[in-house]
Write a protein that holds these residues in place. Sequence first.
Motif, PDB file in Angstrom:
ATOM      1  N   CYS A  55      14.197  12.573   6.741  1.00 18.24           N
ATOM      2  CA  CYS A  55      15.464  11.950   7.122  1.00 18.24           C
ATOM      3  C   CYS A  55      16.527  13.035   7.172  1.00 18.24           C
ATOM      4  O   CYS A  55      16.670  13.799   6.232  1.00 18.24           O
ATOM      5  CB  CYS A  55      15.849  10.872   6.119  1.00 18.24           C
ATOM      6  N   CYS A  88      15.626   4.749   7.665  1.00 22.92           N
ATOM      7  CA  CYS A  88      15.217   5.468   6.463  1.00 22.92           C
ATOM      8  C   CYS A  88      15.211   4.491   5.293  1.00 22.92           C
ATOM      9  O   CYS A  88      16.194   3.797   5.052  1.00 22.92           O
ATOM     10  CB  CYS A  88      16.194   6.618   6.200  1.00 22.92           C
ATOM     11  N   CYS A 107      19.519  12.120   4.318  1.00 23.55           N
ATOM     12  CA  CYS A 107      19.288  12.172   2.861  1.00 23.55           C
ATOM     13  C   CYS A 107      18.061  12.994   2.483  1.00 23.55           C
ATOM     14  O   CYS A 107      17.740  13.138   1.309  1.00 23.55           O
ATOM     15  CB  CYS A 107      19.194  10.762   2.275  1.00 23.55           C
ATOM     16  N   LYS A 122      15.504   5.021   2.317  1.00 22.39           N
ATOM     17  CA  LYS A 122      16.426   5.397   1.250  1.00 22.39           C
ATOM     18  C   LYS A 122      17.883   5.138   1.639  1.00 22.39           C
ATOM     19  O   LYS A 122      18.628   4.522   0.890  1.00 22.39           O
ATOM     20  CB  LYS A 122      16.247   6.893   0.900  1.00 22.39           C
ATOM     21  N   CYS A 123      18.283   5.635   2.830  1.00 20.99           N
ATOM     22  CA  CYS A 123      19.716   5.568   3.176  1.00 20.99           C
ATOM     23  C   CYS A 123      19.998   4.679   4.384  1.00 20.99           C
ATOM     24  O   CYS A 123      21.152   4.413   4.704  1.00 20.99           O
ATOM     25  CB  CYS A 123      20.278   6.968   3.420  1.00 20.99           C
TER      26      CYS A 123
HETATM   27 ZN   LIG Z   1      17.708   8.820   4.544  1.00 16.28          ZN
END
Ligand SMILES: [Zn+2]
Length: 458
Positions: free
Chosen positions: A91, A133, A94, A135-136
């Motif tokens: 990504c 993503c 992040c 995560k983010c």
């Molecule tokens: Zn990310």
Amino acid sequence: MADVSMEKIVQLCKSRGFVFPSSEIYGGFAAVYDYGQLGVELANNIKSAWWKAMVQYRSDVVGLDSAIFMSPKVWEASGHVTGFSDPLAECKSCHARVRVDHLLEEIGVIADEKMSEEQINSLFTENMAKVACPKCGKHDFSPAKSFNLLVKANLGNFTNDLTREPVYLRGETCQGIYVNFANVLTSSRKRVPFGIAQIGKAFRNEITARQFVFRTREFEQMEMQYFTHPDQEMVEYERLRQLRWQYYLDLGIKAENLQWHKHENLVFYAKEAYDIEYRYPFGFTELEGVHARGDYDLTQHSKFSGTMLDYTDPVTNEKYTPHIIESSVGVGRTLLAVLVDAYTEEEVEGEVRVVLKLPKALAPMKIAVLPLSKKEELQGPANNILTSLKRNWMVDYDETQSIGKRYRRQDEIGTPYCVTVDFETLNDQAVTVRDRDTMAQERVAIVDLENYFKQKLA
Ligand SMILES: [Zn+2]
């Protein structure tokens, strides 16, 4: 419908000693798990059920236990050194590393593991706006790069020269079967068609290990490779598919939680590939693979080793390279399916009773011996019963807290029967036996207990 969440299963596994995170006191070790006091029993029972179905009850299959370390040439021949890889991207915001095939799969786009880096990247670029993503949540990634899954080791390398050809921890157990084909054929005097079965550890550098024991970097496989005449491959394949489906029903898995999934993108040598999928809390996904592999494996190993792995029919004198059909399943995946399938919550007298309705053959503890109180006069007879039953079965012993709480604890780990020793026992030389599923209780004379359980647990 599997109506238990993964959180509940993970929590039960931890609190009752089925599965622990590896090296937990050091902060854990990603994607590796340890089986605790009940997990090891459950896993052993699963392996034993598989071994009985695949080896003991059959006369056309023999067992094998090949080593984890093999000649590195094996993995060149099998294609793992060059082809066994996961597409990884990063990504851009992040820097989380993600499995591109998994991201695509979530939006219904299939990136087969056998696709080239180029093919995967063109799919990825096409769909980048749609994948986020984890995560983010952003949609901007680096191009996917292939990352080899084989785990390297320095076995036999007594220099500090790291450029030397590495050895690998095996990425799958079946290669040990293929390279022993001629050894087994000669020493067992089997004739084609016949199979070789093996249970053992395998290792893969999975980038994103997921879903508890479903995908781990160290795992245990149960594999059976069946060698057939080329003309019989698909006939035997159909037969194996039916056998494997029935195996799960016999194991006690609910039919509505199983389904077939046909692979659309086959590797070039494969004839046909189906998975048996289980309805895990995170959706239907692969429990077992049943694949028709053609003559690829024996041909590759013949070519790379210089030893011809072929077969001459003793009746017709026909000489050929046997084709292979395989059944491959993980112990961890089976264990997770078995737990999810057995997990039940019932309302009893206004309270929730958690019961693992495990098939008796799989239950880690078959019986629990529970003296009604900690008084010495009950401990004596309870211990005698424990010692005597332990000769035949795994038996738990618990004398702490109220009898009701102790019943619930045994329900939660799936113990089919509880034996309660009470003060009446001292007079009538009998005990109360409680059934996990019905909670019905009956009085059984101590002298009859062994035969009683031999029938009940048969
Ligand atoms: Zn990310």
